[in-house]
Scaffold this active site. Structure first.
Site, PDB file in Angstrom:
ATOM      1  N   GLY A  13       0.820  -1.215   0.000  1.00 46.43           N
ATOM      2  CA  GLY A  13       0.000   0.000   0.000  1.00 46.43           C
ATOM      3  C   GLY A  13       0.846   1.254   0.000  1.00 46.43           C
ATOM      4  O   GLY A  13       0.478   2.261   0.608  1.00 46.43           O
ATOM      5  N   ALA A  14       1.975   1.200  -0.713  1.00 49.08           N
ATOM      6  CA  ALA A  14       2.932   2.316  -0.666  1.00 49.08           C
ATOM      7  C   ALA A  14       2.676   3.355  -1.744  1.00 49.08           C
ATOM      8  O   ALA A  14       3.480   4.250  -1.955  1.00 49.08           O
ATOM      9  CB  ALA A  14       4.361   1.784  -0.788  1.00 49.08           C
ATOM     10  N   GLY A  51      13.457   6.589  -7.284  1.00 49.16           N
ATOM     11  CA  GLY A  51      14.676   6.445  -8.085  1.00 49.16           C
ATOM     12  C   GLY A  51      15.492   5.239  -7.640  1.00 49.16           C
ATOM     13  O   GLY A  51      14.991   4.326  -6.981  1.00 49.16           O
ATOM     14  N   VAL A  61      -3.158  -7.375  -1.729  1.00 50.93           N
ATOM     15  CA  VAL A  61      -2.748  -8.184  -0.568  1.00 50.93           C
ATOM     16  C   VAL A  61      -3.836  -9.150  -0.116  1.00 50.93           C
ATOM     17  O   VAL A  61      -3.551 -10.107   0.606  1.00 50.93           O
ATOM     18  CB  VAL A  61      -2.300  -7.307   0.636  1.00 50.93           C
ATOM     19  CG1 VAL A  61      -1.099  -6.456   0.282  1.00 50.93           C
ATOM     20  CG2 VAL A  61      -3.448  -6.471   1.190  1.00 50.93           C
ATOM     21  N   ASN A  83       1.582  -2.232   5.352  1.00 48.78           N
ATOM     22  CA  ASN A  83       0.946  -0.926   5.514  1.00 48.78           C
ATOM     23  C   ASN A  83      -0.442  -0.874   4.876  1.00 48.78           C
ATOM     24  O   ASN A  83      -1.296  -0.111   5.326  1.00 48.78           O
ATOM     25  CB  ASN A  83       1.843   0.151   4.886  1.00 48.78           C
ATOM     26  CG  ASN A  83       1.112   1.478   4.747  1.00 48.78           C
ATOM     27  OD1 ASN A  83       0.905   2.201   5.722  1.00 48.78           O
ATOM     28  ND2 ASN A  83       0.678   1.807   3.527  1.00 48.78           N
ATOM     29  N   SER A 140      -3.266   0.453  14.349  1.00 51.44           N
ATOM     30  CA  SER A 140      -4.021   1.670  14.662  1.00 51.44           C
ATOM     31  C   SER A 140      -4.453   1.634  16.119  1.00 51.44           C
ATOM     32  O   SER A 140      -4.622   0.556  16.709  1.00 51.44           O
ATOM     33  CB  SER A 140      -5.263   1.717  13.763  1.00 51.44           C
ATOM     34  OG  SER A 140      -6.154   2.701  14.201  1.00 51.44           O
ATOM     35  N   TYR A 154     -13.026  -2.912  11.383  1.00 52.35           N
ATOM     36  CA  TYR A 154     -11.679  -2.401  11.116  1.00 52.35           C
ATOM     37  C   TYR A 154     -10.807  -2.599  12.364  1.00 52.35           C
ATOM     38  O   TYR A 154      -9.668  -3.057  12.263  1.00 52.35           O
ATOM     39  CB  TYR A 154     -11.780  -0.919  10.741  1.00 52.35           C
ATOM     40  CG  TYR A 154     -10.463  -0.175  10.633  1.00 52.35           C
ATOM     41  CD1 TYR A 154      -9.650  -0.318   9.508  1.00 52.35           C
ATOM     42  CD2 TYR A 154     -10.050   0.700  11.639  1.00 52.35           C
ATOM     43  CE1 TYR A 154      -8.452   0.385   9.399  1.00 52.35           C
ATOM     44  CE2 TYR A 154      -8.863   1.405  11.541  1.00 52.35           C
ATOM     45  CZ  TYR A 154      -8.063   1.247  10.415  1.00 52.35           C
ATOM     46  OH  TYR A 154      -6.876   1.946  10.326  1.00 52.35           O
ATOM     47  N   LYS A 158      -7.279  -4.666  12.681  1.00 52.37           N
ATOM     48  CA  LYS A 158      -6.040  -4.050  13.164  1.00 52.37           C
ATOM     49  C   LYS A 158      -5.539  -4.758  14.429  1.00 52.37           C
ATOM     50  O   LYS A 158      -4.335  -4.910  14.627  1.00 52.37           O
ATOM     51  CB  LYS A 158      -6.267  -2.560  13.437  1.00 52.37           C
ATOM     52  CG  LYS A 158      -6.437  -1.719  12.179  1.00 52.37           C
ATOM     53  CD  LYS A 158      -5.242  -1.872  11.270  1.00 52.37           C
ATOM     54  CE  LYS A 158      -5.171  -0.872  10.147  1.00 52.37           C
ATOM     55  NZ  LYS A 158      -4.148  -1.247   9.143  1.00 52.37           N
ATOM     56  N   THR A 232       4.096  -3.410  20.357  1.00 47.03           N
ATOM     57  CA  THR A 232       3.182  -2.511  19.654  1.00 47.03           C
ATOM     58  C   THR A 232       3.520  -1.106  20.116  1.00 47.03           C
ATOM     59  O   THR A 232       3.366  -0.767  21.289  1.00 47.03           O
ATOM     60  CB  THR A 232       1.717  -2.830  20.008  1.00 47.03           C
ATOM     61  OG1 THR A 232       1.445  -4.191  19.657  1.00 47.03           O
ATOM     62  CG2 THR A 232       0.769  -1.919  19.246  1.00 47.03           C
TER      63      THR A 232
HETATM   64  N1  LIG Z   1      -4.972   7.685   8.015  1.00 48.38           N
HETATM   65  C1  LIG Z   1      -5.143   7.463   9.329  1.00 48.38           C
HETATM   66  O1  LIG Z   1      -5.646   8.336  10.087  1.00 48.38           O
HETATM   67  C2  LIG Z   1      -4.693   6.146   9.908  1.00 48.38           C
HETATM   68  C3  LIG Z   1      -4.801   5.970  11.303  1.00 48.38           C
HETATM   69  C4  LIG Z   1      -4.397   4.764  11.838  1.00 48.38           C
HETATM   70  C5  LIG Z   1      -3.904   3.755  11.023  1.00 48.38           C
HETATM   71  N2  LIG Z   1      -3.838   3.955   9.677  1.00 48.38           N
HETATM   72  C6  LIG Z   1      -3.318   2.856   8.847  1.00 48.38           C
HETATM   73  O2  LIG Z   1      -2.186   3.320   8.120  1.00 48.38           O
HETATM   74  C7  LIG Z   1      -2.115   2.621   6.874  1.00 48.38           C
HETATM   75  C8  LIG Z   1      -1.997   3.609   5.717  1.00 48.38           C
HETATM   76  O3  LIG Z   1      -3.057   4.539   5.807  1.00 48.38           O
HETATM   77  P1  LIG Z   1      -3.237   5.701   4.729  1.00 48.38           P
HETATM   78  O4  LIG Z   1      -4.052   6.756   5.394  1.00 48.38           O
HETATM   79  O5  LIG Z   1      -1.937   6.058   4.129  1.00 48.38           O
HETATM   80  O6  LIG Z   1      -4.161   4.946   3.671  1.00 48.38           O
HETATM   81  P2  LIG Z   1      -4.526   5.366   2.170  1.00 48.38           P
HETATM   82  O7  LIG Z   1      -5.872   4.809   1.896  1.00 48.38           O
HETATM   83  O8  LIG Z   1      -4.303   6.816   1.948  1.00 48.38           O
HETATM   84  O9  LIG Z   1      -3.447   4.577   1.285  1.00 48.38           O
HETATM   85  C9  LIG Z   1      -3.430   3.173   1.292  1.00 48.38           C
HETATM   86  C10 LIG Z   1      -2.826   2.647   0.001  1.00 48.38           C
HETATM   87  O10 LIG Z   1      -2.975   1.232   0.064  1.00 48.38           O
HETATM   88  C11 LIG Z   1      -3.470   0.761  -1.179  1.00 48.38           C
HETATM   89  N3  LIG Z   1      -4.250  -0.451  -0.956  1.00 48.38           N
HETATM   90  C12 LIG Z   1      -5.517  -0.525  -0.491  1.00 48.38           C
HETATM   91  N4  LIG Z   1      -5.925  -1.790  -0.467  1.00 48.38           N
HETATM   92  C13 LIG Z   1      -4.907  -2.535  -0.934  1.00 48.38           C
HETATM   93  C14 LIG Z   1      -4.755  -3.916  -1.176  1.00 48.38           C
HETATM   94  N5  LIG Z   1      -5.758  -4.769  -0.942  1.00 48.38           N
HETATM   95  N6  LIG Z   1      -3.556  -4.371  -1.665  1.00 48.38           N
HETATM   96  C15 LIG Z   1      -2.553  -3.491  -1.920  1.00 48.38           C
HETATM   97  N7  LIG Z   1      -2.662  -2.164  -1.730  1.00 48.38           N
HETATM   98  C16 LIG Z   1      -3.831  -1.690  -1.240  1.00 48.38           C
HETATM   99  C17 LIG Z   1      -4.332   1.898  -1.713  1.00 48.38           C
HETATM  100  O11 LIG Z   1      -4.470   1.812  -3.135  1.00 48.38           O
HETATM  101  C18 LIG Z   1      -3.556   3.125  -1.251  1.00 48.38           C
HETATM  102  O12 LIG Z   1      -2.626   3.564  -2.236  1.00 48.38           O
HETATM  103  C19 LIG Z   1      -3.353   1.739   6.807  1.00 48.38           C
HETATM  104  O13 LIG Z   1      -3.038   0.431   7.248  1.00 48.38           O
HETATM  105  C20 LIG Z   1      -4.298   2.391   7.786  1.00 48.38           C
HETATM  106  O14 LIG Z   1      -5.246   1.488   8.297  1.00 48.38           O
HETATM  107  C21 LIG Z   1      -4.207   5.129   9.098  1.00 48.38           C
END
Ligand SMILES: NC(=O)c1ccc[n+]([C@@H]2O[C@H](COP(=O)([O-])OP(=O)(O)OC[C@H]3O[C@@H](n4cnc5c(N)ncnc54)[C@H](O)[C@@H]3O)[C@@H](O)[C@H]2O)c1
Length: 242
Positions: A13-14, A51, A61, A83, A140, A154, A158, A232
């Site tokens: 998810g990068a 790069g 995933v 991620n 989270s 969710y 997590k 954690t």
């Molecule tokens: N944003 C928040 O406030 C927050 C808080 C706590 C935890 N998190 C966790 O942090 C992580 C990243 O969050 P974010 O806000 O950057 O999310 P985001 O939705 O902005 O980005 C996530 C990326 O993961 C990709 N993705 C989604 N499902 C996928 C899959 N099945 N296989 C491969 N790639 C996939 C998406 O296309 C996206 O590019 C997540 O695990 C989220 O649960 C986020």
């Protein structure tokens, strides 16, 4: 310190936000980064922006066979950062658990729990063989503390994934493999009006950003972090004290 030269790191998810920040920190520390996303264009763009020898590895995933095939094709993975995560294929819709229908539970469990199981299962044999590995799962506060906003499935995903890290830490401590979770608080990728409303509730006075997450992952991925496993780590500006 925190030199990841010679290590290959897969970040799921990068393709945007937090995952991109993690990928950048690991690349800055010298790692060769495999940039995963379910949206291939995002993986391509981020890999190009990093790069060097960064490489896009798009897959979903939640698709166990696709994960196994992609990781097999990618070659040895020294560092896995789980991620990818979200509310599932549906948007993250707040609602009390009692008002949900069972069909709404599967999506969050698929990506936040099964996705982590799939990726760990695919990288572990190689890590065991090489006697080294670092697994980091982005969890989270929803998983550690729960949130009263109505995201119970969710939270379960997590919480389950951080529980897996504890088990892997115990099972693979003697294999040179560490497994830890980073439990994030409220990040700045939430909607602008929500960000404005919530920033004041964070003790340090602001929401988290990808730049807060990447350096911690670089540390956990490093040789210096060999004695930290099964933990954690709350990364939340002081919002949730343990
Ligand atoms: N944003 C928040 O406030 C927050 C808080 C706590 C935890 N998190 C966790 O942090 C992580 C990243 O969050 P974010 O806000 O950057 O999310 P985001 O939705 O902005 O980005 C996530 C990326 O993961 C990709 N993705 C989604 N499902 C996928 C899959 N099945 N296989 C491969 N790639 C996939 C998406 O296309 C996206 O590019 C997540 O695990 C989220 O649960 C986020």
């Amino acid at each position: 310190m925190f030199d990841l030269t010679g290590r290959t790191a897969l970040v799921t998810g990068a393709g945007q936000n937090i995952g991109t920040g993690i990928a950048r920190s690991l690349a800055d520390a010298g790692a060769r980064v495999l940039v995963n996303d379910v949206v291939p264009d995002r993986a391509d763009e981020v890999a190009a922006s990093l790069g060097g020898d960064a490489k896009p590895v798009p897959f979903d995933v939640t698709d166990r066979e696709a994960v196994a095939a992609a990781i097999d094709a990618a070659g040895p993975v020294d560092v896995l950062v789980n991620n990818a995560g979200n509310g599932g294929t549906e948007a993250m819709l707040p609602g009390r658990f009692v008002d949900t229908v069972p069909d709404q539970w599967q999506g969050p469990l698929d990506v936040n729990l099964h996705g982590v199981l799939h990726c760990c299962h695919a990288v572990l044999p190689g890590m065991v063989e090489r006697g080294h590995g670092r697994i980091i799962t982005i969890s989270s506060a929803a998983g550690t503390h729960g949130v009263g906003l109505g995201f119970a499935p969710y939270s379960v995903g997590k919480g389950g994934s951080l529980s897996l890290m504890r088990s892997l830490a115990l099972e693979h401590g003697r294999d040179g493999i560490t497994a830890n979770s980073v439990a994030l608080g409220i990040m700045d990728s939430v909607r602008a009006e929500t960000a404005r409303a919530l920033a004041g509730t964070v003790p340090v006075g602001r929401l988290g950003s990808p730049d807060d997450v990447g350096p911690l992952c670089a540390y956990l991925a490093s040789d210096e972090a060999a004695w930290i496993t099964g933990q954690t780590i709350g990364l939340n500006g002081g919002s949730f004290t343990s």
